[in-house]
Design a protein around this motif. Structure first.
Motif, PDB file in Angstrom:
ATOM      1  N   SER A   1     -49.761 -15.943  23.470  1.00  0.00           N
ATOM      2  CA  SER A   1     -51.141 -16.385  23.290  1.00  0.00           C
ATOM      3  C   SER A   1     -51.133 -17.730  22.564  1.00  0.00           C
ATOM      4  CB  SER A   1     -51.946 -15.338  22.517  1.00  0.00           C
ATOM      5  OG  SER A   1     -51.923 -14.103  23.207  1.00  0.00           O
ATOM      6  N   GLU A   2     -51.788 -17.823  21.415  1.00  0.00           N
ATOM      7  CA  GLU A   2     -51.802 -19.078  20.663  1.00  0.00           C
ATOM      8  C   GLU A   2     -50.874 -19.016  19.451  1.00  0.00           C
ATOM      9  OE1 GLU A   2     -55.817 -19.878  19.660  1.00  0.00           O
ATOM     10  OE2 GLU A   2     -56.456 -20.189  21.739  1.00  0.00           O
ATOM     11  N   LYS A   3     -50.034 -17.984  19.375  1.00  0.00           N
ATOM     12  CA  LYS A   3     -49.181 -17.783  18.216  1.00  0.00           C
ATOM     13  C   LYS A   3     -47.724 -18.018  18.572  1.00  0.00           C
ATOM     14  CE  LYS A   3     -52.407 -14.390  16.328  1.00  0.00           C
ATOM     15  NZ  LYS A   3     -53.044 -15.371  15.435  1.00  0.00           N
ATOM     16  N   GLN A   4     -46.922 -18.252  17.539  1.00  0.00           N
ATOM     17  CA  GLN A   4     -45.504 -18.513  17.756  1.00  0.00           C
ATOM     18  C   GLN A   4     -44.703 -17.937  16.593  1.00  0.00           C
ATOM     19  OE1 GLN A   4     -43.893 -22.345  19.345  1.00  0.00           O
ATOM     20  NE2 GLN A   4     -43.112 -22.596  17.270  1.00  0.00           N
TER      21      GLN A   4
END
Length: 313
Positions: free
Chosen positions: A46-49
């Motif tokens: 998603s938008e996380k790492q």
């Protein structure tokens, strides 16, 4: 039973001179083949790492796993023979400390003789540690600072002039910093080159610590082209993450086979004769996390610090 060491506690247990000494020994141990490590890996969703890396030292029972995602930033120290978690340490302070300390080690072995002037491009959080580390490694008399925001430049100088006693000067351009510096530290989160190398002194050490991903770029190809020697904290990490060096090697401005690890100089001493212009690229490696984390854990036990414990995870 795992010990939990918080960020405020880590600040009380290790300082910059000690961190530079710890990393100096760590790089010498790497040269002696005493360490193994896994370079940074990135898991995106998603938008996380999630970022992960690990290290082991043959003289310790500990294996270090570093992981961080956004503000969550820890190392977990495992017992290598018995299993089990020995400690979980908040790295909010220590990760910046060890990044600065790596530059301190590079300065010890690679800076021009009688370096007196430190230049800072990018007066942010990480630059505070860079200044402390360079000052711990050599007798700096003058510090020149440039950043895009005048208020940040002024605030940085006001803060750090209380920590490092030197002649502090705010300048209006990167060229002015380059022209003045014996040691130039570029510490930004830029995706486009900030330092071009067009005004560098004939003898200089340039340290770049912000371009630790392929999308990041702090120095231009022109600057890299002007270097006589390129050094990194870890070759595998640089190949994966050093945005400036990856691009320079892809465009044949530099060659990976000519780039050397810092451990070579920690083991053998400064190169003789010293190449006039040296570039040091720091990516941050788990070996450094293990070095400072093990010291903090030992100090916490020695000082009988009151720590939280977890009996089951």
């Amino acid at each position: 039973m795992a010990l939990i060491i918080s960020e405020p506690q880590t600040r009380k247990l290790v300082d910059m001179p000690q961190a530079v000494a710890l990393l100096d020994k760590m790089f010498r141990d790497r040269a002696a083949g005493k360490m193994r490590s896994v370079p940074r890996r990135r898991l995106k969703g998603s938008e996380k790492q999630l970022n992960m890396m690990a290290a082991w030292h043959q003289d310790m029972d500990l294996i270090c796993l570093r992981s961080y995602a956004a503000e969550a930033n820890t190392i977990t120290l495992y017992h290598g023979r018995k299993g089990g978690i020995q400690a979980i340490i908040n790295m909010g302070f220590l990760s910046s400390l060890r990044t600065g300390a790596a530059t301190g080690v590079a300065v010890k072995y690679l800076a021009p003789a009688n370096s007196k002037v430190l230049g800072i491009v990018g007066p942010g959080w990480q630059a505070t540690f860079q200044v402390e580390a360079v000052a711990a490694a050599c007798p700096i008399e003058r510090v020149v600072v440039w950043g895009r925001t005048p208020k940040r430049r002024k605030d940085f100088i006001k803060q750090m002039s209380k920590v490092v006693k030197a002649d502090w000067q705010e300048v209006m351009s990167v060229d002015e910093v380059e022209a003045a510096s014996d040691i130039l530290v570029v510490s930004t989160d830029s995706t486009t080159p900030v330092a071009t190398g067009g005004s560098l002194k004939e003898e200089v050490l340039v340290a770049s610590i912000g371009a630790n991903a392929t999308v990041k770029h702090e120095v231009s190809n022109n600057l890299i082209r002007r270097m006589d020697l390129i050094v990194v904290d870890d070759l595998a990490a640089a190949r994966a993450d050093s945005g400036d060096l990856v691009e320079a090697c892809q465009t044949r401005i530099a060659r990976w086979e000519d780039i050397l690890p810092l451990e070579k100089f920690a083991a053998a001493g400064a190169p003789q004769p010293r190449p006039k212009r040296i570039f040091f690229q720091s990516n941050g490696i788990a070996d450094e996390d293990l070095a400072v984390g093990k010291y903090v854990l030992d100090q916490a036990k020695r000082k009988k610090l009151k720590l939280r414990t977890v009996t089951e995870i």
